[in-house]
Structure formats: structure tokens, C-alpha cells
Motif scaffolding. Structure first.
Motif, PDB file in Angstrom:
ATOM      1  N   LYS A 169      15.867 -30.373   1.587  1.00  0.00           N
ATOM      2  CA  LYS A 169      16.570 -31.502   0.988  1.00  0.00           C
ATOM      3  C   LYS A 169      17.987 -31.500   1.561  1.00  0.00           C
ATOM      4  N   TYR A 170      18.090 -31.974   2.788  1.00  0.00           N
ATOM      5  CA  TYR A 170      19.299 -31.770   3.565  1.00  0.00           C
ATOM      6  C   TYR A 170      20.488 -32.575   3.037  1.00  0.00           C
ATOM      7  N   GLY A 171      20.212 -33.750   2.487  1.00  0.00           N
ATOM      8  CA  GLY A 171      21.314 -34.549   1.947  1.00  0.00           C
ATOM      9  C   GLY A 171      21.976 -33.855   0.764  1.00  0.00           C
ATOM     10  N   ASN A 172      21.175 -33.290  -0.124  1.00  0.00           N
ATOM     11  CA  ASN A 172      21.718 -32.548  -1.260  1.00  0.00           C
ATOM     12  C   ASN A 172      22.474 -31.312  -0.804  1.00  0.00           C
ATOM     13  N   ALA A 173      21.947 -30.636   0.223  1.00  0.00           N
ATOM     14  CA  ALA A 173      22.618 -29.445   0.745  1.00  0.00           C
ATOM     15  C   ALA A 173      24.026 -29.788   1.241  1.00  0.00           C
ATOM     16  N   VAL A 174      24.142 -30.892   1.963  1.00  0.00           N
ATOM     17  CA  VAL A 174      25.457 -31.322   2.447  1.00  0.00           C
ATOM     18  C   VAL A 174      26.368 -31.667   1.275  1.00  0.00           C
ATOM     19  N   GLY A 175      25.826 -32.354   0.273  1.00  0.00           N
ATOM     20  CA  GLY A 175      26.643 -32.745  -0.868  1.00  0.00           C
ATOM     21  C   GLY A 175      27.188 -31.557  -1.639  1.00  0.00           C
ATOM     22  N   PHE A 176      26.363 -30.553  -1.881  1.00  0.00           N
ATOM     23  CA  PHE A 176      26.818 -29.397  -2.646  1.00  0.00           C
ATOM     24  C   PHE A 176      27.853 -28.574  -1.869  1.00  0.00           C
ATOM     25  N   ILE A 177      27.618 -28.370  -0.587  1.00  0.00           N
ATOM     26  CA  ILE A 177      28.590 -27.587   0.188  1.00  0.00           C
ATOM     27  C   ILE A 177      29.891 -28.368   0.350  1.00  0.00           C
ATOM     28  N   ARG A 178      29.790 -29.706   0.434  1.00  0.00           N
ATOM     29  CA  ARG A 178      31.003 -30.541   0.497  1.00  0.00           C
ATOM     30  C   ARG A 178      31.824 -30.390  -0.779  1.00  0.00           C
ATOM     31  N   ASP A 179      31.175 -30.465  -1.950  1.00  0.00           N
ATOM     32  CA  ASP A 179      31.899 -30.357  -3.217  1.00  0.00           C
ATOM     33  C   ASP A 179      32.485 -28.968  -3.408  1.00  0.00           C
ATOM     34  N   ALA A 180      31.753 -27.933  -2.985  1.00  0.00           N
ATOM     35  CA  ALA A 180      32.273 -26.572  -3.066  1.00  0.00           C
ATOM     36  C   ALA A 180      33.511 -26.431  -2.197  1.00  0.00           C
ATOM     37  N   ARG A 181      33.453 -27.021  -1.026  1.00  0.00           N
ATOM     38  CA  ARG A 181      34.582 -26.969  -0.083  1.00  0.00           C
ATOM     39  C   ARG A 181      35.814 -27.645  -0.673  1.00  0.00           C
ATOM     40  N   GLU A 182      35.615 -28.789  -1.339  1.00  0.00           N
ATOM     41  CA  GLU A 182      36.750 -29.498  -1.937  1.00  0.00           C
ATOM     42  C   GLU A 182      37.354 -28.730  -3.115  1.00  0.00           C
ATOM     43  N   LEU A 183      36.505 -28.124  -3.950  1.00  0.00           N
ATOM     44  CA  LEU A 183      37.013 -27.328  -5.063  1.00  0.00           C
ATOM     45  C   LEU A 183      37.835 -26.149  -4.562  1.00  0.00           C
ATOM     46  N   LEU A 184      37.341 -25.460  -3.553  1.00  0.00           N
ATOM     47  CA  LEU A 184      38.037 -24.292  -3.023  1.00  0.00           C
ATOM     48  C   LEU A 184      39.346 -24.680  -2.341  1.00  0.00           C
ATOM     49  N   ALA A 185      39.338 -25.819  -1.645  1.00  0.00           N
ATOM     50  CA  ALA A 185      40.573 -26.283  -0.991  1.00  0.00           C
ATOM     51  C   ALA A 185      41.650 -26.580  -2.036  1.00  0.00           C
ATOM     52  N   GLY A 186      41.236 -27.165  -3.166  1.00  0.00           N
ATOM     53  CA  GLY A 186      42.201 -27.424  -4.230  1.00  0.00           C
ATOM     54  C   GLY A 186      42.754 -26.147  -4.824  1.00  0.00           C
ATOM     55  N   LEU A 187      41.897 -25.140  -5.038  1.00  0.00           N
ATOM     56  CA  LEU A 187      42.353 -23.858  -5.578  1.00  0.00           C
ATOM     57  C   LEU A 187      43.288 -23.145  -4.616  1.00  0.00           C
ATOM     58  N   LYS A 188      43.007 -23.244  -3.337  1.00  0.00           N
ATOM     59  CA  LYS A 188      43.835 -22.575  -2.338  1.00  0.00           C
ATOM     60  C   LYS A 188      45.275 -23.074  -2.392  1.00  0.00           C
ATOM     61  N   LYS A 189      45.465 -24.344  -2.738  1.00  0.00           N
ATOM     62  CA  LYS A 189      46.811 -24.925  -2.782  1.00  0.00           C
ATOM     63  C   LYS A 189      47.617 -24.438  -3.983  1.00  0.00           C
ATOM     64  N   ARG A 190      46.949 -23.912  -5.017  1.00  0.00           N
ATOM     65  CA  ARG A 190      47.658 -23.426  -6.202  1.00  0.00           C
ATOM     66  C   ARG A 190      48.061 -21.975  -5.968  1.00  0.00           C
ATOM     67  N   ASN A 191      49.214 -21.801  -5.352  1.00  0.00           N
ATOM     68  CA  ASN A 191      49.622 -20.481  -4.901  1.00  0.00           C
ATOM     69  C   ASN A 191      49.759 -19.471  -6.037  1.00  0.00           C
ATOM     70  N   GLN A 192      50.126 -19.945  -7.235  1.00  0.00           N
ATOM     71  CA  GLN A 192      50.336 -19.043  -8.364  1.00  0.00           C
ATOM     72  C   GLN A 192      49.029 -18.626  -9.034  1.00  0.00           C
TER      73      GLN A 192
END
Length: 460
Positions: free
Chosen positions: A361-384
Motif C-alpha cells: 500500500k505504497y500511497g499510505n506508506a508515503v503518507g505516514f513517513i511524510r507525516d512522521a517527517r513533518e512532526l520530527l522537523a517541528g520538534l527539531k526546531k524547539r531547541n529547549q
């Protein structure tokens, strides 16, 4: 792994203030109460010393001192409960504590209004002073008061104002002492895992992309045992919170303290956090010791979803307080819960992406890894944030290779539409609880010449 609770702090109690006049001539009893006050002072000094340092190497000494005082305190409560009529004649003793979770209380909370109790004390941060009251109807009178406080440091080094509260209730004294024990146990657990300098996310890297994992050399059998001990200690802390809920809170239901430490919502919140963090450690142990499960990403995904649900439940309890009269819970605790939930959800999505890739289910795989990537990018910006480093580690490790791989598979094999984030959140499976349950707190029995024991004080 740490959420930035403070150890609550307290002030001095003198033996005469704990006995009514008719019992103060009983030399054996007075000696027993004096011993209890001596143990309490030992605990108080260690609480005060720990609040001034980020070094947790002596936290075990604080736990031992708190447990020693609790043994005598349970005896005293049992003795008090057997002679309530006599204790009605004593002058009210004031038990003064400083909150473990309140960073500051704003004027908007209207703490000076009479419904919060009589106001007393000064605005200083001193831990000295006598706690004997100048009046009162007895040791369990339903009165409380709130005073000021000065800034002190928390583990992260930022300012943290511990708000003072006081009450004549011996059950408030018991509640705050138990809270001090649970907080110390939590800190002791975190000190064990922080020395490993890695998180559950390293297991994600090892399981999903073995060529990019960042395991540390010291994480062998010794590291796994440390994780197990830390997980157990967090479950023990959860058991203390449960004891406060079951036994202490019903005794102080009519007392307004002006700080939310001894309220059901906060105690349930702290228990959920302890169990959620224990689950995180248990998942790490499980992935390292059961190598076969690294081939079945659906199980880790469900376990992680169960953990993040506990974080969500804890956050919802704080939001209930924030909308009420206690708009004061430390932002460090709130940020820890929010960022921790997002980090764990991102981990679960990494596993879910692999699950869907394995089932083509390749479309779902892309969607989940995309959302994980966005969540982690947001956390990375919160230096504290204490979770920022882990988010960065994941982004440097498996995320980008997996994101590229799943997109390439969908573009060349699957040709599926990629669902929106909203659609994927609606499809998240229910979380699965692991094994972390609160370890029952059992008060230590202490014999006495008056034929009482702490076991009767436990109400069990």
C-alpha cells in the motif's frame, strides 16, 4: 526522558506542635514524636539540597530519608486516628509545603480571595521557620493558605517559582510527603536512563534501517538492566500516585490549598506520565531482547500508539485545570507531554509506513513517513525541548532514506494517491497497552508502644 517536576519543599515542624497538652507529659510518646520530627528534618534538608542542584547522584539518599520519615508518619496518623477526641484540644499545627508543579500563579486566579483560605507567610523563598500555628481547631482542620515564593532552578536551568501552600491537616502532610517520594523515584529512574544517552528511537533506527543505526557501544546487557530498573522505579512511582488518589485525597476533599498538586486530575496525570515513560523503556528492552519482533513492525507501532494515547490523556487532564481555577501548571511539564506525544506518534508512523510498504500500500506508506517527517522537523526546531535531540537523530538516520524509498516505490510501482494527514489520523489503529502497571505502594509497618502500626494507617 525527564519531565521537569520539582521536589516539593517544606518547613520545620517542632514536636510540641504535634501533641495535644494532655499527651505532652508522656515521655515515651514525646520521644517517639521527637524521633519522627528528626527524620522529617533529615528529609527536609535533603529536599532543600536536591532543589539546588541538577546532580541526581544523591537522589537515592533523598528516597531513603523520605521513606524513613514516612514509616513514622504512618504510625503517627494511626495513633492520631485512634485518639481523635484528644487531638481536638490541641492548637493547630501548620504544615507548609511548596508545590512540585506550579511555576507561577497569576493574579487572574484570584488567590487572595477568602475561598482559598487565610493568607499567611511572606513572599520569600526561605525554608526556615516554625510551623506551629497560633490557633486552630486541631491537626486535621480543613484550612489552607497560600503565600509567595521566589524563583529557583529546575533541572533545565530555567526559573521555576514554587508556590507555597499550608494546611493544618495531617493528611495534607502525608500527601505532599508521598508526592516527594514519587517525584524522587521518577528522577532516580531518569538518572539511570540518561546515562545511556539514547532513547527508544535508536531501536527504531536499528529495526527499520540497520545500515544507518546509531547504537552506542555501552548499550549491552548492562544498559538493558538499567532500562529495566528505571522502568520498575517509574511503576513504583505510579503506585505512590495511586495510593495518594485512593487514600489521601478522600481525606482532604474539603481543603482548598491554592495549588493543584493534591487534586485527582494532577495525580492521575502524573501516574499516566510515569506509566507511559515506563512503557517507553519497556518497548526499548523488548526490541533489544526479542530480535524476531524487529521483523514485525505492526506490533511496535501499536505499542507506541498506546503510549502516545497515555500522553494525550495526561495532557487532557492538564487542559481541564487550565480552563478552571488552576492556570498554573509548569510550562515545562506541559511541553514535555506535548512534545513527547508528538515524538512517539512520529515513531509509530515510521513503523506504520513500513507495515503499509510491506503490504504494497505504497500511497499510505508515503503518507505516514511524510507525516512522521513533518512532526520530527517541528520538534527539531524547539531547541529547549528534551525531545529535540532525538528528533534530529531520527531525521539524520532513517527518515530521509525511507521517505525517498517509499516515494520511488509509489512513483514506479504503486501509482497510488497519497492520503491527506487528516485521513491518515482517522485510520490510526487503536493502541495496545504493554505491561507497565503501577506497583502497589505498601506503607512500611512500624511497631509502637501504643500498639499501633502504619498498616492501619493505610486503610487497607
Amino acid at each position: 526522558m525527564r519531565y521537569f517536576l520539582r521536589n516539593p519543599k517544606t518547613k520545620v515542624i517542632n514536636p510540641p506542635s504535634l501533641l495535644p497538652p494532655s499527651l505532652q507529659n508522656d515521655t515515651e510518646l514525646y520521644a517517639r514524636v521527637s524521633k519522627m520530627c528528626m527524620l522529617r528534618e533529615g528529609m527536609r534538608e535533603k529536599l532543600k539540597a536536591q532543589s539546588k542542584t541538577e546532580d541526581l547522584s544523591r537522589i537515592g539518599v533523598l528516597i531513603s530519608a523520605t521513606e524513613a520519615y514516612l514509616g513514622e508518619l504512618h504510625w503517627y496518623i494511626s495513633f492520631y486516628e485512634s485518639k481523635r477526641e484528644i487531638f481536638r484540644d490541641m492548637r493547630g499545627v501548620e504544615f507548609i509545603w511548596k508545590s512540585a508543579i506550579v511555576s507561577r500563579l497569576y493574579d487572574a486566579v484570584n488567590l487572595t480571595r477568602p475561598r482559598f483560605g487565610l493568607r499567611s507567610g511572606n513572599a520569600g523563598d526561605s525554608d526556615g521557620g516554625n510551623s506551629g500555628g497560633n490557633g486552630g481547631s486541631g491537626i486535621a482542620a480543613n484550612s489552607g493558605a497560600v503565600g509567595g515564593s521566589a524563583a529557583s532552578r529546575i533541572l533545565s536551568g530555567r526559573s521555576f517559582k514554587q508556590r507555597r501552600t499550608q494546611s493544618t491537616s495531617i493528611y495534607v502532610e502525608l500527601g505532599f510527603t508521598l508526592l516527594a517520594l514519587a517525584v524522587a523515584k521518577s528522577m532516580n529512574a531518569y538518572s539511570k536512563v540518561s546515562s545511556l544517552d539514547t532513547e527508544i528511537e535508536c531501536e527504531t533506527i536499528n529495526a527499520m534501517t540497520p545500515d544507518t543505526h546509531m547504537a552506542l557501544e555501552e548499550e549491552g546487557e548492562q544498559g538493558i538492566e538499567a532500562l529495566k530498573r528505571a522502568s520498575l522505579e517509574l511503576r513504583e512511582a505510579a503506585g505512590v500516585f495511586q495510593f495518594i488518589i485512593d487514600y489521601v485525597l478522600p481525606q482532604i476533599g474539603g481543603i482548598r490549598l491554592g495549588v493543584p498538586d493534591l487534586t485527582p486530575d494532577i495525580q492521575y496525570m502524573l501516574q499516566m506520565l510515569s506509566l507511559a515513560d515506563s512503557d517507553r523503556l519497556s518497548v526499548r528492552v523488548w526490541l533489544r531482547t526479542d530480535k524476531n519482533q524487529r521483523k514485525t513492525p505492526n506490533i511496535p507501532a501499536n505499542l507506541l500508539l498506546g503510549i502516545q494515547e497515555r500522553y494525550l490523556n495526561a495532557t487532557s487532564l492538564v487542559r481541564t485545570l487550565q480552563n478552571g481555577e488552576f492556570r498554573s501548571v509548569s510550562s515545562d511539564i506541559q511541553n514535555y507531554m506535548r512534545d513527547g506525544q508528538q515524538l512517539i506518534l512520529a515513531q509509530a508512523m515510521i513503523y506504520l509506513a513500513q507495515v503499509h510498504s510491506d503490504t504494497q500500500k505504497y500511497g499510505n506508506a508515503v503518507g505516514f513517513i511524510r507525516d512522521a517527517r513533518e512532526l520530527l522537523a517541528g520538534l527539531k526546531k524547539r531547541n529547549q525541548s528534551v525531545h529535540a535531540r532525538t528528533a534530529e537523530m531520527l531525521l539524520r538516520g532513517p527518515i530521509e532514506p525511507l521517505y525517498s524509498l517509499y516515494r520511488r516505490n509509489n512513483d514506479t510501482i504503486g501509482f497510488e494517491a497519497v492520503p491527506s494527514s487528516e485521513d491518515l489520523r482517522a485510520r490510526l489503529p487503536s493502541g495496545r497497552t504493554l505491561i507497565s502497571k503501577a506497583v502497589l505502594y505498601a506503607p512500611l509497618s512500624t511497631s509502637s508502644s501504643n500498639g499501633t502500626s502504619s498498616a492501619s494507617a493505610a486503610g487497607s
